[in-house]
Design a protein around this motif. Structure first.
Motif, PDB file in Angstrom:
ATOM      1  N   LEU A 194      51.194  83.208  12.789  1.00 20.64           N
ATOM      2  CA  LEU A 194      51.257  84.528  13.432  1.00 20.64           C
ATOM      3  C   LEU A 194      51.793  84.395  14.861  1.00 20.64           C
ATOM      4  CD1 LEU A 194      50.567  87.579  13.507  1.00 20.64           C
ATOM      5  CD2 LEU A 194      48.240  86.954  14.193  1.00 20.64           C
ATOM      6  N   ARG A 195      51.273  83.405  15.583  1.00 25.60           N
ATOM      7  CA  ARG A 195      51.715  83.217  16.976  1.00 25.60           C
ATOM      8  C   ARG A 195      53.197  82.853  17.026  1.00 25.60           C
ATOM      9  NH1 ARG A 195      46.163  80.283  18.930  1.00 25.60           N
ATOM     10  NH2 ARG A 195      44.967  82.215  19.050  1.00 25.60           N
ATOM     11  N   GLU A 196      53.590  82.030  16.075  1.00 23.68           N
ATOM     12  CA  GLU A 196      54.999  81.624  16.020  1.00 23.68           C
ATOM     13  C   GLU A 196      55.895  82.857  15.798  1.00 23.68           C
ATOM     14  OE1 GLU A 196      57.673  78.612  13.324  1.00 23.68           O
ATOM     15  OE2 GLU A 196      55.493  78.322  13.342  1.00 23.68           O
ATOM     16  N   LEU A 197      55.474  83.676  14.868  1.00 25.13           N
ATOM     17  CA  LEU A 197      56.240  84.892  14.564  1.00 25.13           C
ATOM     18  C   LEU A 197      56.280  85.820  15.778  1.00 25.13           C
ATOM     19  CD1 LEU A 197      57.728  86.506  12.377  1.00 25.13           C
ATOM     20  CD2 LEU A 197      55.528  87.331  11.549  1.00 25.13           C
ATOM     21  N   GLN A 198      55.131  85.917  16.470  1.00 28.11           N
ATOM     22  CA  GLN A 198      55.072  86.787  17.648  1.00 28.11           C
ATOM     23  C   GLN A 198      55.958  86.280  18.773  1.00 28.11           C
ATOM     24  OE1 GLN A 198      50.888  89.039  16.871  1.00 28.11           O
ATOM     25  NE2 GLN A 198      50.816  87.296  18.199  1.00 28.11           N
TER      26      GLN A 198
END
Ligand SMILES: Nc1ncnc2c1ncn2[C@@H]1O[C@H](COP(=O)(O)OS(=O)(=O)O)[C@@H](OP(=O)(O)O)[C@H]1O
Length: 603
Positions: free
Chosen positions: A457-461
């Protein structure tokens, strides 16, 4: 002993029985009965088919039907990728009654798809490297029995309805990437995304970020929001919620609501009048210590804080100076309990504190399927994704409504202790749900998988922030170029916002703009989309009130011209509409956030 009709049949010769049946069928009265039965069966089938079709249309999503087979339990790179592709394709295939909007949504999905294709393809490359050794080691799913779900505090229907929940990954299996993708793909394939949702938007808990997630989800699927009556920004908080606070309820102009998520003071039986039975209820809590620090700055002008020069000063003298019956003072004391609809006036050290805490916790557990924790926002989003059967892209967000560093204050440990004592009810509620949150993580997702999904999720964000944002992150309001994207400023807080990257193509711009649109502007926009005629009428009425001088809201803050006029109009309408509400605060308490402005530059 045989019953008379059976005995009679046995005594008859076969030919006489046949002729009798023939006679019975041919008699006028019997044929009439048969016809009636056939008619009833036809009507029942037709009703069933119509209801199925309506459900499919309302969720805006094709109902995926799935049978467990080896392919899904032992995925290869090929079928994982196919799963991702088909999940994305099913979104682009969504149909809406408004054809122009459908085309728009399709285009937006195409934008999401391109970006996600790129991001996901990177993961699949990693996956390919791992898959040769790991693919065969993915273990079969374990069953999570209803009794297990109940012991976790999850209502049994939730566990049973959501087929995703019956697959618990084997957390000892080492293939992190592979398992994460198996999960995200099987999430899509094995359960139905929930689209009937109530989110109790608590104060200063990251709730605006969640509201933005829900708004984007609903808007892109043409879902219907239970929006505040008369273009108001909140569901008449701090009044206890009543069903007629929702636009379209009294007028019966809306057949079915999907999402309710604006600020309200919760009252379950009234909410249940508006929302369907299968609705998923959730909310979010924040540590009352950090929350109080934020509230003290944001609601600096409420009577309870007005004359104090610091939070410590308020806490030292609070017992003496705090008056719970003064409008808006509820922000200063056990605000979480207040928002959930409980009496927040519990004196520190009160004899009945434990009893009231238990009652509040029991009621929240009865009425809500999930309680999230602001301190673990990303973990909360992953848990929400699992509970709602959503995808990773559905829960992506940028932090909204955050204060600039210069309006934050470091608290001393003694101050923190005083806050816990002053907000003893909230503190106990928070401790309980913080613990139950981690039980749910352990039992429904697993620590290891949670870590993996949070990092995805953090990577995508991060990727989204790099693509959408000019400055890579939040900026002070004075630096925001587009006034329509400026968050509402209130109290002594400086609330940050974002600037868009100027080089975005149209589709990416729409998507990015939605991610950073503040609550008031987005609510306004959705209201206009859902009730175009009423919105036009409101515009006319607002224009009719001349913006001669600045009005001030009930906390003494000046409200600029048109918004001031609109507020005056609201006050009048609200007084008229709700003059019959008994045992609640005076109508002057209705507007918590006077609408900042009407300008939304969203496409
Ligand atoms: N993603 C995420 N993670 C953690 N914290 C977050 C997130 N998004 C918002 N925030 C913080 O939440 C505070 C604003 O809360 P709300 O949006 O609920 O405020 S409001 O009641 O609607 O005004 C506000 O806290 P303070 O900055 O301490 O005031 C935000 O910084």
């Amino acid at each position: 002993m045989l019953s008379p009709p059976r005995r009679w049949i046995r005594d008859q010769s076969p030919s006489s029985v046949a002729s009798c049946v023939r006679r019975g069928l041919c008699s006028r009265r019997h044929s009439l009965w048969i016809l009636i039965i056939l008619l009833v069966v036809c009507i029942a089938i037709q009703t069933f088919v119509a209801r199925q079709a309506r459900n499919d249309k309302q969720t805006g999503l094709p109902h995926l039907r799935f049978t467990v087979n080896k392919q899904h339990l032992f995925p290869t790179v090929q079928n994982v990728w196919e799963g991702i592709q088909s999940a994305l394709a099913s979104k682009t295939d969504m149909k809406s009654p408004q054809t122009d909007r459908t085309a728009d949504i399709r285009q937006q999905n195409e934008g999401y798809r391109k970006q996600l294709d790129y991001i996901l393809s990177k993961h699949v490359d990693n996956l390919a490297a791992d898959s040769q050794t790991e693919a065969r080691r993915v273990s079969a799913a374990k069953l999570l029995l209803p009794k297990h779900a109940a012991s976790l505090g999850l209502p049994v229907p939730l566990a049973l309805n959501n087929t995703r929940d019956i697959f618990t990954p084997d957390t000892h299996n080492p293939s992190s990437f592979l398992k994460a993708h198996i999960d995200s793909v099987s999430t899509k394939a094995t359960c139905h995304p929930k689209s009937h949702i109530v989110f109790l938007k608590t104060h200063k808990t990251a709730s605006s970020t969640i509201l933005n997630i829900l708004y984007r989800y609903g808007e892109s699927r043409n879902l219907t929001f239970a929006l505040p009556l008369n273009k108001h920004s909140q569901l008449f908080y701090p009044f206890l919620f009543a069903s007629n606070f929702v636009e379209g309820v009294s007028s019966r102009s809306v057949r079915e609501f999907h999402i309710m998520c604006n600020h309200m003071r919760f009252r379950k039986y009234e909410v249940a009048k508006v929302m369907p039975r299968e609705t998923f209820y959730f909310s979010i809590l924040r540590n009352p210590v950090a929350m109080m620090e934020s509230i003290f700055i944001y609601y600096r002008s409420i009577p309870a804080f007005h004359k104090t020069h610091s939070l410590d000063n308020f806490l030292n003298n609070s017992w003496k100076s705090y008056n719970s019956s003064v409008t808006n003072n509820h922000y200063a004391h056990n605000i979480l309990a207040f928002d959930f609809g409980f009496d927040n006036n519990v004196a520190p050290g009160a004899e009945d504190l434990e009893e009231r805490t238990s009652a509040a916790i029991a009621a929240i557990e009865r009425d809500f399927h999930l309680i999230l924790i602001s301190e673990y926002f990303d973990e909360s989003m992953i848990l929400l994704k699992h509970a709602l059967c959503w995808s990773l892209e559905d829960i992506v967000s940028f932090k909204l409504n955050s204060r600039s560093e210069k309006t934050r204050h470091q608290l001393l440990p003694e101050t923190a202790e005083k806050i816990k004592r002053w907000n003893a009810l909230d503190w106990r509620i928070y401790l309980h749900f913080n613990a139950s949150f981690w039980h749910k993580v352990d039992s429904l997702v697993g620590q290891e998988q949670m870590k993996r999904e949070v990092s995805q999720l953090r990577e995508l964000q991060t990727e989204m922030a790099n693509s959408c944002l000019k400055d890579g992150g939040a900026v002070d309001p004075s630096q925001i170029k587009d006034v329509g994207l400026k968050p509402f400023q209130y109290g002594a807080a400086v609330i940050q916002g974002y600037n868009l990257n100027p080089d975005l193509d149209r589709q990416t711009k729409i998507k990015c703009q939605r991610l950073i649109t503040p609550e008031l502007q987005y609510t306004d926009r959705l209201y206009t989309q859902q009730f175009p005629e009423l919105a036009a009428k409101h515009r006319q009425e607002t224009k009719a009130v001349p913006p001669r001088r600045q009005r001030s809201d009930r906390t003494g803050r000046a409200i600029p011209g048109r918004a001031g006029a609109r507020e005056a109009h609201y006050r009048q309408t609200i007084r008229r509409k709700f003059s019959n509400i008994k045992n609640q605060k005076a109508p002057s308490a209705l507007l918590t956030h006077p609408d900042a402005n009407n300008n939304t530059s969203m496409p």
